[in-house]
Design a protein around this motif. Structure first.
Motif, PDB file in Angstrom:
ATOM      1  N   ALA A   1       0.959  -1.448   0.259  1.00 51.55           N
ATOM      2  CA  ALA A   1       0.128  -0.231   0.258  1.00 51.55           C
ATOM      3  C   ALA A   1       0.857   1.688   0.041  1.00 51.55           C
ATOM      4  N   PRO A   2       1.418   1.199  -1.065  1.00 55.45           N
ATOM      5  CA  PRO A   2       2.568   2.358  -0.596  1.00 55.45           C
ATOM      6  C   PRO A   2       1.977   3.980  -0.773  1.00 55.45           C
ATOM      7  N   GLU A   3       0.554   4.193  -1.116  1.00 54.10           N
ATOM      8  CA  GLU A   3       0.408   5.288  -1.265  1.00 54.10           C
ATOM      9  C   GLU A   3      -0.414   5.839  -0.291  1.00 54.10           C
ATOM     10  N   VAL A   4      -0.624   5.042   1.201  1.00 57.14           N
ATOM     11  CA  VAL A   4      -1.618   4.825   1.846  1.00 57.14           C
ATOM     12  C   VAL A   4      -1.348   6.000   2.868  1.00 57.14           C
ATOM     13  N   GLY A   5      -2.114   7.165   3.369  1.00 59.30           N
ATOM     14  CA  GLY A   5      -2.429   8.064   3.969  1.00 59.30           C
ATOM     15  C   GLY A   5      -1.573   9.155   3.528  1.00 59.30           C
TER      16      GLY A   5
ATOM     17  N   TYR B   1      -0.302  10.787   9.252  1.00 58.15           N
ATOM     18  CA  TYR B   1      -1.504  10.958   9.968  1.00 58.15           C
ATOM     19  C   TYR B   1      -1.076  12.897   9.630  1.00 58.15           C
ATOM     20  N   TYR B   2      -0.356  12.990   9.068  1.00 54.87           N
ATOM     21  CA  TYR B   2      -0.755  14.710   9.393  1.00 54.87           C
ATOM     22  C   TYR B   2      -1.375  15.191   8.190  1.00 54.87           C
ATOM     23  N   ILE B   3      -0.798  14.472   6.919  1.00 52.61           N
ATOM     24  CA  ILE B   3      -1.582  15.076   6.218  1.00 52.61           C
ATOM     25  C   ILE B   3      -2.473  14.768   6.079  1.00 52.61           C
ATOM     26  N   GLN B   4      -3.414  13.400   6.479  1.00 56.16           N
ATOM     27  CA  GLN B   4      -5.704  13.463   6.746  1.00 56.16           C
ATOM     28  C   GLN B   4      -5.753  14.515   7.524  1.00 56.16           C
ATOM     29  N   ALA B   5      -4.816  14.798   8.581  1.00 55.79           N
ATOM     30  CA  ALA B   5      -5.203  15.439   9.554  1.00 55.79           C
ATOM     31  C   ALA B   5      -5.421  17.254   9.074  1.00 55.79           C
ATOM     32  N   LEU B   6      -4.925  16.882   8.151  1.00 56.85           N
ATOM     33  CA  LEU B   6      -5.417  18.469   7.601  1.00 56.85           C
ATOM     34  C   LEU B   6      -6.370  18.192   6.718  1.00 56.85           C
ATOM     35  N   ARG B   7      -6.797  17.441   5.933  1.00 54.88           N
ATOM     36  CA  ARG B   7      -7.616  17.271   4.936  1.00 54.88           C
ATOM     37  C   ARG B   7      -8.796  16.744   5.910  1.00 54.88           C
TER      38      ARG B   7
ATOM     39  N   ALA C   1     -15.812  13.112   0.585  1.00 56.93           N
ATOM     40  CA  ALA C   1     -16.146  11.055   0.692  1.00 56.93           C
ATOM     41  C   ALA C   1     -15.192  11.039   0.634  1.00 56.93           C
ATOM     42  N   GLU C   2     -13.896  11.271  -0.921  1.00 52.71           N
ATOM     43  CA  GLU C   2     -12.931  10.359  -0.648  1.00 52.71           C
ATOM     44  C   GLU C   2     -11.753  11.456  -0.199  1.00 52.71           C
ATOM     45  N   ALA C   3     -11.556  11.908   0.529  1.00 51.61           N
ATOM     46  CA  ALA C   3     -11.480  12.455   1.737  1.00 51.61           C
ATOM     47  C   ALA C   3     -11.564  11.427   3.005  1.00 51.61           C
ATOM     48  N   VAL C   4     -13.196  11.078   3.156  1.00 44.36           N
ATOM     49  CA  VAL C   4     -13.345   9.790   4.171  1.00 44.36           C
ATOM     50  C   VAL C   4     -13.448   8.889   4.647  1.00 44.36           C
ATOM     51  N   LYS C   5     -12.415   8.164   3.042  1.00 46.31           N
ATOM     52  CA  LYS C   5     -11.679   6.828   2.520  1.00 46.31           C
ATOM     53  C   LYS C   5     -10.381   7.238   2.752  1.00 46.31           C
ATOM     54  N   SER C   6     -10.148   8.298   1.894  1.00 45.23           N
ATOM     55  CA  SER C   6      -8.097   8.237   2.846  1.00 45.23           C
ATOM     56  C   SER C   6      -7.897   8.781   3.866  1.00 45.23           C
TER      57      SER C   6
END
Length: 471
Positions: free
Chosen positions: A91-95, A252-258, A103-108
């Motif tokens: 899963a090279p791109e996960v997160g 985690y930081y990238i997802q937190a910002l989104r 909706a894609e942000a929730v999935k990510s």
């Protein structure tokens, strides 16, 4: 263990040549990086020869560690495809994605939370993020920061059609998440990011937050829900950062910002960017650290409270200091102090800023002057930083003691240096923080010219169990 690959891995062999790394050298670097993540690896030059000449593909975290080892030598990110090991990554791109669509942000975000991260840390257990042991790439922050700057809030986040079995979400559900975040902040400050209780944050995200994001909610409740999950996700990143899991922290930081963008919470987004900046600065990407801190400042002008803006300026100062920019650092520190003096009790400061007061400003100012090699200034600010009781902020107290010890050493006060160092080791032994251990390790490195001194020998002996413990 290895698995077969078709033919020699010419990409890996070529890049090793460019980087000037021998087979034995790569094996040693991979083993060392693995040890930092709680892994016991025993690769040798023969192992590397098999990877290159026979195309054997190492399993587990090894491909990421190989990339990280070469990246450290080249001074730039090294993706797996560049070393011919992209097919080893499940899963090279996960997160790492920052989707435009909610909706894609929730999935990510939920994909990252649900990833098997190697088991939570328990007494004697492995780190919870070791399976994401890839190479930290500060360039991964470019797109998230740019998209957040352009559009810091989604138009709407209301969700009317939940997945089967998902309930309607109300404010009570969100309150529980915010209480969990507050509890986690206290545990982290007191016991360190590697304490086994810190595993409750990823668990809360997987078990509690993910089903809520997939439920139904109004726009108002949704904004609050996204804000709470952004806080928790940033905390998970901060704990990963504190335990040395830089790759996981970045995701985690990238997802937190989104999530903060979905919450339409610009100050919270700025806080995430400030966390990214501190990580970049810690990893010696000072210029990028300045950019990230300034992104937080730019979007929050006229929005955030004086105390919040003060903290963002303080983070900016840390990056300027690491870059050796004394004048810029001084200007940022002056701005931070001025804004903090303007802050009032009745200001609508966010709850996550409860840690920030003058002693934190003094502590970071001391680190700034340490990086600028001005020990007298370090001593002045460290005295102020250490004046606060330590019961709640144990890790911070330990870090400040190490900074004080370094300042005493650079001022020629070996006795005072060792006394502060002994206190720092006592604190470090009470918590689980790879960052604190690294500060102690750096102090001992600086003390190497004095290894024959009894006081230094005593300090080293006291620190031996701490440095021998698994990362």
């Amino acid at each position: 263990m290895n698995r077969e690959h078709r033919g020699p891995n010419e990409k890996l062999g070529a890049l090793l040549g460019v980087a000037g790394i021998s087979n034995a050298g790569l094996a040693r670097r991979v083993n060392d990086l693995g040890a930092q993540r709680g892994l016991t690896l025993r690769y040798d030059k023969t192992s590397v020869a098999r990877w290159v000449t026979k195309g054997m593909v190492p399993q587990g975290a090894a491909p990421h560690l190989i990339a990280a080892a070469i990246a450290g030598k080249l001074g730039r990110p090294v993706p797996l495809h560049e070393i011919g090991l992209a097919d080893a990554d499940p899963a090279p791109e996960v997160g790492l994605a920052f989707p435009r669509d909610v909706a894609e942000a929730v999935k990510s975000a939920t994909d990252l939370w649900r990833l098997d991260l190697g088991g939570r840390r328990g007494p004697g257990g492995a780190g919870i993020w070791q399976s994401l042991a890839g190479s930290f790439a500060v360039s991964a922050y470019v797109t998230p920061a740019s998209r957040w700057l352009i559009t810091p809030a989604d138009a709407t986040v209301a969700r009317d059609a939940p997945a089967p079995g998902m309930a309607h979400v109300g404010h009570t559900d969100v309150t529980k998440l915010r209480e969990a975040a507050e509890d986690a902040r206290r545990w982290d400050s007191k016991y360190g990011g590697g304490d086994w209780r810190s595993g409750m944050v990823p668990e809360c995200l997987r078990v509690e937050a993910a089903p809520l994001l997939l439920g139904s909610y109004s726009d108002a409740v949704g904004r609050s829900l996204f804000g709470a999950t952004a806080e928790l996700t940033r905390l998970a990143g901060w704990m990963a950062f504190d335990t040395g899991q830089q790759e996981a922290a970045q995701r985690y930081y990238i997802q937190a910002l989104r999530l903060a963008r979905a919450a339409a919470d610009v100050p919270l987004g700025g806080y995430v960017l400030a966390s990214m900046s501190l990580q970049a600065t810690y990893r010696n990407f000072a210029d990028e650290g300045v950019d990230l801190a300034q992104a937080a400042l730019e979007r929050n002008r006229g929005l955030a409270t004086a105390r919040t803006m003060s903290f963002f300026h303080l983070v900016e100062a840390r990056a300027h200091a690491k870059a050796g920019e004394a004048a810029a650092c001084g200007a940022s520190l002056a701005a931070a102090e001025g804004l903090l003096e303007r802050a009032r009790e009745g200001d609508a400061d966010p709850g996550w800023l409860g840690f920030y007061s003058y002693d934190r400003l003094a502590a970071d100012a001391a680190e700034c002057y340490r990086d600028l090699k001005l020990p007298r200034q370090v001593q002045r600010f460290t005295e102020q930083a250490l004046a606060r009781p330590t019961e709640e902020f144990v890790r911070s107290h330990g870090l400040r003691l190490v900074v004080s010890a370094v300042a005493e050493l650079e001022s020629g006060n070996l006795d005072a240096c060792c006394a502060a160092g002994v206190k720092a080791v006592e604190v470090a032994n009470r918590i689980s923080s790879a960052r604190t251990t690294e500060y102690v390790r750096d102090l001992l490195h600086r003390l190497e010219p004095y290894n024959d001194e009894p006081r230094v020998l005593e300090l080293r002996e006291r620190a031996r169990p701490l440095l021998a413990a698994p990362a």
